[in-house]
Design an enzyme around this catalytic site. Structure first.
Site, PDB file in Angstrom:
ATOM      1  N   LYS A  29     -22.195  49.128  14.022  1.00 19.29           N
ATOM      2  CA  LYS A  29     -21.298  50.147  14.643  1.00 19.29           C
ATOM      3  C   LYS A  29     -21.634  51.361  14.094  1.00 19.29           C
ATOM      4  CE  LYS A  29     -17.599  46.606  15.565  1.00 19.29           C
ATOM      5  NZ  LYS A  29     -16.431  46.053  15.289  1.00 19.29           N
ATOM      6  N   TYR A  69     -16.610  45.177  25.210  1.00 16.88           N
ATOM      7  CA  TYR A  69     -15.280  44.766  24.718  1.00 16.88           C
ATOM      8  C   TYR A  69     -14.366  44.277  25.834  1.00 16.88           C
ATOM      9  CZ  TYR A  69     -15.939  45.822  19.792  1.00 16.88           C
ATOM     10  OH  TYR A  69     -16.463  45.663  18.637  1.00 16.88           O
ATOM     11  N   PHE A  77      -5.112  48.209  20.904  1.00 22.03           N
ATOM     12  CA  PHE A  77      -6.356  48.897  20.162  1.00 22.03           C
ATOM     13  C   PHE A  77      -7.415  49.134  21.201  1.00 22.03           C
ATOM     14  CE2 PHE A  77      -6.614  44.601  18.798  1.00 22.03           C
ATOM     15  CZ  PHE A  77      -7.927  44.217  19.145  1.00 22.03           C
ATOM     16  N   ARG A 121     -18.593  42.392   5.744  1.00 21.34           N
ATOM     17  CA  ARG A 121     -17.425  43.076   5.907  1.00 21.34           C
ATOM     18  C   ARG A 121     -16.630  42.714   4.363  1.00 21.34           C
ATOM     19  NH1 ARG A 121     -15.185  41.071  11.753  1.00 21.34           N
ATOM     20  NH2 ARG A 121     -16.716  42.608  13.154  1.00 21.34           N
ATOM     21  N   ASN A 131     -15.136  48.218  10.595  1.00 26.87           N
ATOM     22  CA  ASN A 131     -15.576  46.855  10.116  1.00 26.87           C
ATOM     23  C   ASN A 131     -17.019  46.803  10.028  1.00 26.87           C
ATOM     24  OD1 ASN A 131     -15.798  46.319  12.560  1.00 26.87           O
ATOM     25  ND2 ASN A 131     -14.423  44.590  12.375  1.00 26.87           N
ATOM     26  N   HIS A 134     -20.852  44.142  14.477  1.00 27.38           N
ATOM     27  CA  HIS A 134     -20.283  43.088  15.331  1.00 27.38           C
ATOM     28  C   HIS A 134     -21.175  42.059  15.504  1.00 27.38           C
ATOM     29  CE1 HIS A 134     -18.812  41.512  19.306  1.00 27.38           C
ATOM     30  NE2 HIS A 134     -20.278  41.511  19.645  1.00 27.38           N
ATOM     31  N   GLU A 145     -23.589  39.281  26.072  1.00 27.03           N
ATOM     32  CA  GLU A 145     -23.683  40.465  25.195  1.00 27.03           C
ATOM     33  C   GLU A 145     -25.283  40.924  25.294  1.00 27.03           C
ATOM     34  OE1 GLU A 145     -19.691  40.275  22.693  1.00 27.03           O
ATOM     35  OE2 GLU A 145     -21.597  39.714  21.755  1.00 27.03           O
TER      36      GLU A 145
HETATM   37  P1  ADP Z   1     -14.394  40.575  15.865  1.00 24.95           P
HETATM   38  O1  ADP Z   1     -15.202  41.650  15.597  1.00 24.95           O
HETATM   39  O2  ADP Z   1     -14.231  39.983  14.236  1.00 24.95           O
HETATM   40  O3  ADP Z   1     -14.948  39.361  16.595  1.00 24.95           O
HETATM   41  P2  ADP Z   1     -12.254  40.801  17.529  1.00 24.95           P
HETATM   42  O4  ADP Z   1     -13.094  40.420  18.547  1.00 24.95           O
HETATM   43  O5  ADP Z   1     -10.780  40.405  17.439  1.00 24.95           O
HETATM   44  O6  ADP Z   1     -12.804  40.804  16.088  1.00 24.95           O
HETATM   45  O7  ADP Z   1     -12.062  42.378  17.779  1.00 24.95           O
HETATM   46  C1  ADP Z   1     -13.106  43.172  18.089  1.00 24.95           C
HETATM   47  C2  ADP Z   1     -13.261  44.554  17.293  1.00 24.95           C
HETATM   48  O8  ADP Z   1     -11.727  45.185  17.570  1.00 24.95           O
HETATM   49  C3  ADP Z   1     -13.164  44.230  15.561  1.00 24.95           C
HETATM   50  O9  ADP Z   1     -14.231  44.228  15.211  1.00 24.95           O
HETATM   51  C4  ADP Z   1     -12.376  45.432  15.210  1.00 24.95           C
HETATM   52  O10 ADP Z   1     -13.218  46.487  15.022  1.00 24.95           O
HETATM   53  C5  ADP Z   1     -11.481  45.827  16.212  1.00 24.95           C
HETATM   54  N1  ADP Z   1     -10.145  45.346  16.084  1.00 24.95           N
HETATM   55  C6  ADP Z   1      -9.537  44.412  15.871  1.00 24.95           C
HETATM   56  N2  ADP Z   1      -8.241  44.146  15.749  1.00 24.95           N
HETATM   57  C7  ADP Z   1      -7.962  45.188  15.669  1.00 24.95           C
HETATM   58  C8  ADP Z   1      -6.401  45.916  15.102  1.00 24.95           C
HETATM   59  N3  ADP Z   1      -5.434  45.170  15.128  1.00 24.95           N
HETATM   60  N4  ADP Z   1      -6.608  47.536  15.097  1.00 24.95           N
HETATM   61  C9  ADP Z   1      -7.843  48.117  15.387  1.00 24.95           C
HETATM   62  N5  ADP Z   1      -8.859  47.559  15.469  1.00 24.95           N
HETATM   63  C10 ADP Z   1      -9.022  46.253  15.777  1.00 24.95           C
END
Ligand code: ADP
Length: 168
Positions: A29, A69, A77, A121, A131, A134, A145
């Site tokens: 990212k 997304y 968010f 992470r 973080n 992805h 994707e």
């Molecule tokens: P992951 O990337 O671990 O698969 P998710 O698919 O749940 O996680 O979420 C996608 C991305 O959205 C996360 O990598 C993170 O960057 C962001 N994200 C998730 N939860 C939150 C939150 N509560 N507040 C802000 N950003 C969030």
């Protein structure tokens, strides 16, 4: 069938093996790129034994980020997340290997505050919204994707000579 030369079987076997080899979509990212973590992240996948079969750097548009997304569009968010993903260069990659989808998620970790040291992470990020990486969360997502980010001709299939030492 018995009349076929052995080489044909070998070629066929290799094709079957190649077709069954799993692929996942991994993106560094904008925060990971800006923080100089591209090589650090690639190194972790590479030294595990996974194979890089596609890579490019691009700035996704906001609309593209929303497509990526789309599963999260009801989340509070979502807009912030799409603005962030489209805020700068992203390194988009496809990695191949046995179990790469699930194990890629292990290499990545989860919430930076809950991830073990040793994960990307856990070692390299502090908060959820920044973080650094992805990774596809399952076979269907990986397929979707990969096809969103890459044209088929941008992906390569090749034999890495180390494979016989990685897979035996
Ligand atoms: P992951 O990337 O671990 O698969 P998710 O698919 O749940 O996680 O979420 C996608 C991305 O959205 C996360 O990598 C993170 O960057 C962001 N994200 C998730 N939860 C939150 C939150 N509560 N507040 C802000 N950003 C969030």
């Amino acid at each position: 069938l018995l009349a076929l030369p052995t080489a044909a079987f070998m070629i066929q076997d290799q094709e079957v093996l190649a077709a069954e080899m799993e692929r996942t979509f991994i993106a560094i990212k904008p925060d990971g790129v800006q923080r100089g973590l591209i090589s650090e992240i690639i190194t972790r996948f590479e030294r595990k034994g996974f194979k890089l079969v596609g890579i490019k750097i691009m700035v996704p548009s906001n609309g593209f980020a929303q497509k990526h997304y789309h599963g999260l569009k009801e989340r509070p968010f979502f807009n912030g997340l799409c603005n962030f993903l489209s805020s700068g260069p992203v390194v988009a990659m496809v990695w191949e290997g046995e179990g790469v989808i699930r194990y890629g998620r292990k290499l990545i970790g989860t919430d930076p505050q809950k991830s073990e040291p040793g994960t990307i992470r856990g070692d390299l990020a502090v908060v959820l919204g920044r973080n650094v990486i992805h990774g596809s969360d399952g076979p269907e997502t990986a397929k979707d994707e990969i096809s969103l980010w890459f044209k088929p001709e941008e992906l390569v299939s090749y034999t890495n000579n180390a494979e016989k030492w990685i897979y035996g």
